[in-house]
Scaffold this active site. Structure first.
Site, short mmCIF file in Angstrom:
data_model
loop_
_atom_site.label_atom_id
_atom_site.label_comp_id
_atom_site.label_asym_id
_atom_site.label_seq_id
_atom_site.Cartn_x
_atom_site.Cartn_y
_atom_site.Cartn_z
N LEU A 181 0.85 -1.20 0.00
CA LEU A 181 0.00 0.00 0.00
C LEU A 181 0.89 1.25 0.00
O LEU A 181 1.90 1.29 0.69
CB LEU A 181 -0.88 0.02 1.25
CG LEU A 181 -2.24 -0.67 1.19
CD1 LEU A 181 -2.95 -0.50 2.53
CD2 LEU A 181 -3.10 -0.12 0.06
N HIS B 262 -4.91 -3.43 -11.76
CA HIS B 262 -5.38 -4.50 -10.87
C HIS B 262 -6.10 -5.56 -11.71
O HIS B 262 -6.91 -5.22 -12.57
CB HIS B 262 -6.31 -3.92 -9.81
CG HIS B 262 -6.76 -4.94 -8.81
ND1 HIS B 262 -5.95 -5.36 -7.78
CD2 HIS B 262 -7.90 -5.65 -8.70
CE1 HIS B 262 -6.59 -6.28 -7.07
NE2 HIS B 262 -7.78 -6.48 -7.62
#
Ligand code: GAR
Length: 191
Positions: free
Chosen positions: A92, A109
């Site tokens: 992250l 993604h």
């Protein structure tokens, strides 16, 4: 011309597709740096072959995320990087990078977000029994795969699909969707 840094953690097939797109002129940008958090990752070899500088680190060598992100930030500033492209970076992004690069970080993604965020999106799709999944390109915010969506493309899940066969189909889509979407984004936004 955009000055970009690509962040990756693994094999780097998406990194390679971006390098190839820059070389062929499909993506009008300069790749100034690869940032990699896995010292053994094959993507580092790809960067070296392409003559792209690397910043390789191990998170556990630092006190916390802020410390390594500050070091990355210094490197990006030194090279004049103005846009961050995540390509299989399995971490992250924290406040240090987000505050400096707000609206100038994108991610790819392997699902149709908001379905199947986080790790192993392809396994989640197989286990979920869905017939349609795909690829999403989105801006990065503080959440896990929650930022504004820029582009999506569908991939169909066929009978007897395996994790590997679905991954191959998804990556095939990723390798053209990422360079073309980034190029369009760079041409159409002031960012
Ligand atoms: C890609 O399929 C990318 O979508 C995925 O990691 C793979 C990296 O492959 N990213 C995520 O799952 C992010 N949550 P690569 O190293 O061959 O480019």
């Amino acid at each position: 011309m955009r000055q970009i840094a690509i962040f990756a953690s693994g094999s780097g097939s998406n990194f390679q597709s971006l390098v190839d797109a820059v070389q062929s002129g499909t993506l009008k940008a300069n790749i100034r740096l690869l940032v990699c958090d896995q010292p053994g990752a094959f993507v580092i070899h790809r960067a070296q072959t392409a003559g792209i500088p690397t910043f390789v680190f191990r998170a556990k060598d630092y006190e916390n995320k802020q410390t390594f992100e500050q070091e990355i930030l210094n490197e990006l500033a030194h090279l004049g990087v103005d846009f961050i492209v995540l390509a299989g970076y399995m971490r992250l992004i924290g406040p240090t990078l987000l505050e400096s690069f707000g609206g100038r970080i994108v991610n790819i993604h392997p699902s149709l977000l908001p379905s199947f965020p986080g790790k192993d999106a392809i396994g989640q799709a197989i286990e979920g029994g869905v017939k349609i999944t795909g690829v999403t390109i989105h801006f990065v915010d503080a959440g896990m795969d929650t930022g504004e969506i820029i582009a999506q493309e569908i991939v169909r899940v066929t009978t007897g699909e395996t994790r590997q066969s679905l991954q191959d189909k998804i990556q095939h889509v990723e390798h053209h969707l990422y360079p073309t979407t980034l190029n369009h984004l760079f041409l159409t936004t002031g960012h």
